[in-house]
Design an enzyme around this catalytic site. Structure first.
Site, mmCIF file in Angstrom:
data_model
loop_
_atom_site.group_PDB
_atom_site.id
_atom_site.type_symbol
_atom_site.label_atom_id
_atom_site.label_comp_id
_atom_site.label_asym_id
_atom_site.label_seq_id
_atom_site.Cartn_x
_atom_site.Cartn_y
_atom_site.Cartn_z
ATOM 1 N N GLN A 87 10.988 -10.995 -13.842
ATOM 2 C CA GLN A 87 10.991 -10.010 -12.745
ATOM 3 C C GLN A 87 10.533 -8.642 -13.231
ATOM 4 O O GLN A 87 10.214 -7.769 -12.423
ATOM 5 C CB GLN A 87 12.419 -9.891 -12.168
ATOM 6 C CG GLN A 87 12.877 -11.153 -11.489
ATOM 7 C CD GLN A 87 14.300 -11.066 -10.965
ATOM 8 O OE1 GLN A 87 14.894 -9.997 -10.910
ATOM 9 N NE2 GLN A 87 14.842 -12.197 -10.577
ATOM 10 N N THR A 127 -7.112 -1.364 4.952
ATOM 11 C CA THR A 127 -7.065 0.057 5.334
ATOM 12 C C THR A 127 -8.380 0.788 5.063
ATOM 13 O O THR A 127 -8.782 1.659 5.832
ATOM 14 C CB THR A 127 -5.929 0.752 4.557
ATOM 15 O OG1 THR A 127 -4.707 0.145 4.946
ATOM 16 C CG2 THR A 127 -5.859 2.236 4.858
ATOM 17 N N ASP A 176 -6.047 -7.745 8.174
ATOM 18 C CA ASP A 176 -5.061 -7.072 7.342
ATOM 19 C C ASP A 176 -4.751 -8.092 6.251
ATOM 20 O O ASP A 176 -4.571 -9.283 6.543
ATOM 21 C CB ASP A 176 -3.807 -6.779 8.190
ATOM 22 C CG ASP A 176 -2.764 -5.982 7.412
ATOM 23 O OD1 ASP A 176 -2.315 -6.464 6.356
ATOM 24 O OD2 ASP A 176 -2.400 -4.890 7.871
ATOM 25 N N THR A 223 -4.876 -3.741 0.410
ATOM 26 C CA THR A 223 -4.190 -3.665 -0.888
ATOM 27 C C THR A 223 -2.986 -4.613 -0.980
ATOM 28 O O THR A 223 -2.593 -5.001 -2.074
ATOM 29 C CB THR A 223 -3.694 -2.229 -1.156
ATOM 30 O OG1 THR A 223 -2.852 -1.828 -0.071
ATOM 31 C CG2 THR A 223 -4.839 -1.267 -1.301
ATOM 32 N N ASP A 224 -2.404 -4.976 0.172
ATOM 33 C CA ASP A 224 -1.133 -5.712 0.126
ATOM 34 C C ASP A 224 -1.208 -6.998 -0.693
ATOM 35 O O ASP A 224 -0.301 -7.293 -1.469
ATOM 36 C CB ASP A 224 -0.650 -6.031 1.551
ATOM 37 C CG ASP A 224 -0.151 -4.780 2.265
ATOM 38 O OD1 ASP A 224 0.039 -3.744 1.600
ATOM 39 O OD2 ASP A 224 0.043 -4.837 3.494
#
Ligand code: ASP
Length: 363
Positions: free
Chosen positions: A300, A36, A80, A112-113
């Site tokens: 988790q 982005t 991306d 960032t993903d």
């Protein structure tokens, strides 16, 4: 501007004229992969498109004022970060190796993903790193009015060029985002809308950027004057992640454990490393481990640590040979497994390395 080629991947190199040009003692290499941060709105097409880094001075004129010299290598095919693969990590590691002695620091612009995965992977692939490799990106494109791209990029460049007594302040792979410098193999994307996209709940920030950048040298890997960079170029993708949930079915667990040739499994458990005690579950894991599968227990929870044996619900895991992952993130766990399986011969050595910190990824 010239075009250079690395093993069939095309890169474009741009030298940015800064005040430090020609006289600077510090030189930085920026590697632009996509994401982005580098997007601009195409008025004609009415959507976001990657911008050409040659226009960077129009977007951030402050770069002219920097005291260091700046070279930008741009992936010709900007991605991306959802499309990142281990091949990209090896390409980045190779670029850093080939340019290691020409530059004082490296900044990687990345979506960032999967930035936390890439920063973790690079931490493992670059052994004995003695220079800064700083990942950054943005939640809003560089052309947007309220963009965080400007600030993130400027902080990344300043941190990558920061030196004390002739030595770099940072000697590791990090992520800088929203005024915080985080250890790459400790960071996690925790937010998709707010500017504070990354956190490292189990390790303090290496620096905070306010009116000035305040480093915390106590938590930064010390500079090692006599160690040479060693770059690894292999990752083994015969790995999987199994995230537990109440009601998980035996068929699901067995289907994953029976993936042909699976070598490593990150088991995402509850709380401090707890899992169901049902016999089919323990037995399925045990059969995998007896076949040679490495199983790493990762919580988790975002913060805290796995303590196998603390509750009855994690005792059996220790007994059958599941390795406790302490406070490692899933991103670091899966990339560490890929790295170890590809680069360490002995099964016992891989298991040993999974249970301890090799790049500061666990406590
Ligand atoms: N999808 C984008 C990417 O990871 C999001 C971002 O850059 O923030 O490449």
């Amino acid at each position: 501007m010239k075009r250079i080629f690395y093993k069939n991947v095309h890169y474009k190199t741009v030298t940015i004229a800064t005040r430090g040009e020609g006289v600077s003692r510090t030189s930085l290499l920026v590697i632009y992969t996509g994401g982005t941060l580098g997007m601009v709105f195409d008025e004609k097409e009415r959507h976001l498109v990657p911008f050409d880094f040659e226009q960077i001075l129009e977007k951030i004129p402050e770069l002219n004022e920097f005291e260091f010299s700046l070279t930008v290598i741009s992936f010709n095919q900007l991605i991306d970060s959802a499309n990142v693969t281990p091949a990209h990590w090896v390409a980045l590691a190779t670029l850093i190796e080939e340019n290691y002695h020409r530059f004082d620091g490296f900044v990687i612009i990345h979506g960032t993903d999967t930035m936390a995965h890439s920063a973790s992977a690079l931490s493992f692939l670059l052994e004995n790193l003695n220079k800064p490799v700083i990942f950054t990106g943005a939640q809003l494109p560089i052309g947007a009015v309220r963009t965080d791209a400007r600030e993130n990029l400027i902080s990344a460049l300043e941190i990558a060029s920061a030196r004390k007594d002739g030595r770099p302040m940072v000697t590791e792979v990090c992520i800088v985002f929203n005024n915080k410098l985080l250890r790459g193999c400790r960071a996690k994307k925790v937010e998709s809308a707010q500017f504070a996209a990354f956190d490292s709940a189990n390790y303090p920030p290496l620096a905070e950027c306010g009116t000035r950048i305040v480093f915390n040298p106590l938590v930064i890997k010390p500079y090692q004057p006599f160690s040479d960079l060693r770059v690894y170029k292999k990752m083994d993708t015969r790995v999987a992640i199994l995230r537990l949930f109440p009601g998980i079915d035996e068929n699901t667990v067995r289907a994953i454990l029976q993936i042909p040739d699976l070598q490593g499994l990150v088991l995402e458990t509850y709380g401090s490393g707890n899992a169901p005690t049902r016999s089919w579950f323990i037995q399925a894991l045990q059969e995998g481990i007896e076949r040679g599968l490495h199983v790493l227990n990762v919580s988790q929870c975002i913060g805290g640590t796995v303590l196998q044996g603390r509750y009855e619900t994690s005792k059996a895991l220790s007994q059958i040979g599941v390795i406790g992952g302490a406070d490692i993130t899933t991103e670091a766990a899966i990339t560490k497994m890929m790295y170890l399986l590809a680069n360490v011969e002995s099964h016992a050595e891989v298991a040993k390395a999974l249970g301890k910190s090799i790049r500061g990824e666990m406590t």
